[in-house]
Design a protein around this motif. Sequence first.
Motif, mmCIF file in Angstrom:
data_model
loop_
_atom_site.group_PDB
_atom_site.id
_atom_site.type_symbol
_atom_site.label_atom_id
_atom_site.label_comp_id
_atom_site.label_asym_id
_atom_site.label_seq_id
_atom_site.Cartn_x
_atom_site.Cartn_y
_atom_site.Cartn_z
ATOM 1 N N THR A 275 -53.484 17.427 -6.866
ATOM 2 C CA THR A 275 -52.177 16.917 -6.905
ATOM 3 C C THR A 275 -51.899 15.497 -6.192
ATOM 4 O O THR A 275 -51.118 14.764 -6.554
ATOM 5 C CB THR A 275 -51.183 17.975 -5.797
ATOM 6 O OG1 THR A 275 -51.384 19.294 -6.195
ATOM 7 C CG2 THR A 275 -49.807 17.678 -5.641
ATOM 8 N N SER A 276 -52.715 15.232 -5.214
ATOM 9 C CA SER A 276 -52.918 13.851 -4.682
ATOM 10 C C SER A 276 -52.965 12.466 -5.827
ATOM 11 O O SER A 276 -52.494 11.623 -5.730
ATOM 12 C CB SER A 276 -53.882 13.710 -3.616
ATOM 13 O OG SER A 276 -53.446 14.636 -2.626
ATOM 14 N N ILE B 121 -50.721 9.806 -6.787
ATOM 15 C CA ILE B 121 -51.003 8.395 -6.913
ATOM 16 C C ILE B 121 -50.891 7.640 -8.001
ATOM 17 O O ILE B 121 -50.155 6.496 -8.076
ATOM 18 C CB ILE B 121 -52.621 8.149 -6.339
ATOM 19 C CG1 ILE B 121 -52.596 8.358 -4.908
ATOM 20 C CG2 ILE B 121 -53.058 6.789 -6.591
ATOM 21 C CD1 ILE B 121 -53.940 8.504 -4.418
ATOM 22 N N ASN B 122 -51.211 8.197 -9.298
ATOM 23 C CA ASN B 122 -51.072 7.811 -10.382
ATOM 24 C C ASN B 122 -49.556 7.452 -10.792
ATOM 25 O O ASN B 122 -49.211 6.859 -11.318
ATOM 26 C CB ASN B 122 -51.718 8.806 -11.640
ATOM 27 C CG ASN B 122 -53.270 8.561 -11.594
ATOM 28 O OD1 ASN B 122 -53.629 7.629 -11.107
ATOM 29 N ND2 ASN B 122 -53.618 9.691 -12.028
ATOM 30 N N LEU C 122 -49.514 24.547 -4.690
ATOM 31 C CA LEU C 122 -50.030 25.714 -4.490
ATOM 32 C C LEU C 122 -49.407 27.168 -4.697
ATOM 33 O O LEU C 122 -50.035 27.987 -5.205
ATOM 34 C CB LEU C 122 -50.415 25.499 -2.854
ATOM 35 C CG LEU C 122 -51.771 24.592 -2.448
ATOM 36 C CD1 LEU C 122 -51.544 24.534 -0.855
ATOM 37 C CD2 LEU C 122 -53.091 25.138 -2.839
ATOM 38 N N TRP C 123 -48.248 27.068 -4.379
ATOM 39 C CA TRP C 123 -47.486 28.392 -4.411
ATOM 40 C C TRP C 123 -47.361 28.574 -6.285
ATOM 41 O O TRP C 123 -47.270 29.720 -6.408
ATOM 42 C CB TRP C 123 -45.769 28.007 -4.119
ATOM 43 C CG TRP C 123 -44.817 28.861 -4.630
ATOM 44 C CD1 TRP C 123 -44.050 28.714 -5.254
ATOM 45 C CD2 TRP C 123 -44.842 30.245 -4.087
ATOM 46 N NE1 TRP C 123 -43.341 30.131 -5.522
ATOM 47 C CE2 TRP C 123 -43.783 31.073 -4.793
ATOM 48 C CE3 TRP C 123 -45.784 31.086 -2.982
ATOM 49 C CZ2 TRP C 123 -43.553 32.208 -4.262
ATOM 50 C CZ3 TRP C 123 -45.395 32.202 -2.779
ATOM 51 C CH2 TRP C 123 -44.329 32.815 -3.489
ATOM 52 N N LYS C 124 -47.157 27.420 -7.030
ATOM 53 C CA LYS C 124 -47.126 27.899 -8.572
ATOM 54 C C LYS C 124 -48.486 28.366 -9.052
ATOM 55 O O LYS C 124 -48.290 29.227 -9.747
ATOM 56 C CB LYS C 124 -46.953 26.359 -9.083
ATOM 57 C CG LYS C 124 -45.685 26.186 -9.322
ATOM 58 C CD LYS C 124 -45.227 25.025 -10.265
ATOM 59 C CE LYS C 124 -46.421 24.528 -10.963
ATOM 60 N NZ LYS C 124 -45.942 23.247 -11.977
ATOM 61 N N SER C 125 -49.490 27.999 -8.338
ATOM 62 C CA SER C 125 -50.916 28.490 -8.861
ATOM 63 C C SER C 125 -51.451 29.812 -8.009
ATOM 64 O O SER C 125 -52.435 30.184 -8.386
ATOM 65 C CB SER C 125 -51.912 27.347 -9.019
ATOM 66 O OG SER C 125 -52.037 26.593 -7.805
ATOM 67 N N TYR C 126 -50.872 29.859 -6.974
ATOM 68 C CA TYR C 126 -51.297 31.059 -5.954
ATOM 69 C C TYR C 126 -51.589 32.416 -6.858
ATOM 70 O O TYR C 126 -52.720 32.795 -6.381
ATOM 71 C CB TYR C 126 -50.392 31.419 -4.743
ATOM 72 C CG TYR C 126 -51.122 32.059 -3.845
ATOM 73 C CD1 TYR C 126 -52.047 31.717 -3.079
ATOM 74 C CD2 TYR C 126 -50.493 33.367 -3.481
ATOM 75 C CE1 TYR C 126 -52.399 32.279 -2.119
ATOM 76 C CE2 TYR C 126 -51.086 34.110 -2.652
ATOM 77 C CZ TYR C 126 -52.154 33.587 -1.499
ATOM 78 O OH TYR C 126 -52.438 34.595 -0.690
ATOM 79 N N LYS C 127 -50.892 32.952 -7.564
ATOM 80 C CA LYS C 127 -51.054 34.216 -7.986
ATOM 81 C C LYS C 127 -52.256 34.033 -9.291
ATOM 82 O O LYS C 127 -52.793 35.108 -9.605
ATOM 83 C CB LYS C 127 -49.674 34.628 -8.817
ATOM 84 C CG LYS C 127 -49.269 33.887 -10.049
ATOM 85 C CD LYS C 127 -47.836 34.079 -10.374
ATOM 86 C CE LYS C 127 -47.272 33.089 -11.270
ATOM 87 N NZ LYS C 127 -45.785 32.864 -10.734
ATOM 88 N N THR C 128 -52.739 32.828 -9.569
ATOM 89 C CA THR C 128 -53.809 32.790 -10.430
ATOM 90 C C THR C 128 -55.138 32.424 -9.908
ATOM 91 O O THR C 128 -56.133 32.630 -10.298
ATOM 92 C CB THR C 128 -53.601 31.439 -11.461
ATOM 93 O OG1 THR C 128 -53.593 30.229 -10.575
ATOM 94 C CG2 THR C 128 -52.464 31.458 -12.190
#
Length: 160
Positions: free
Chosen positions: A65-66, A70-71, A41-47
């Motif tokens: 992400t989940s 799992i994979n 979330l932090w990495k993509s927040y600015k997008t």
Amino acid sequence: MNSEFLNTIKENDAIIYKLVRIYAEQINDQQDLYQEIIYQLWKSYKTFEGKSKISTWIYKVALNTSLAYINLKKKHAGKVEMHDSLLQIEDETNTVLDDRITEMYQKIRKLNEIDRAIIFLFLEGKDYEEIAAIIGFTNSNVGTRLNRIRQKLKNELTKQ
């Protein structure tokens, strides 16, 4: 941006906790997945462009992400984990409601990853349109799958 991000996470923290509980059974896995979701979330927040509700965006990032988590866990499935139940003495004050909730989570965890996401979003009160936007399916596909999932869970819960 830091305080804005932290406030957004605080306001939507319950979403993340519930999702983590559905996709990870062990406490350590839940903590790892939670941290990974927050990181993504932090990495993509600015997008985030605001074209959808912030909660819809959080659901989408958290679900993706989940599924990736799992994979990754499946690739490392040969490892043996010690269950928390071996390390802790069970609290005898569990209520019937807690037992039923735990049982429901166990049944939901047995569903495939996409069905887990759909039932989770439904239990969160999302309508078909919002579930479809998050998952990437049509509204009618969500409705059909949801009916099948509910029937499957009902059958599983009434077997006992």
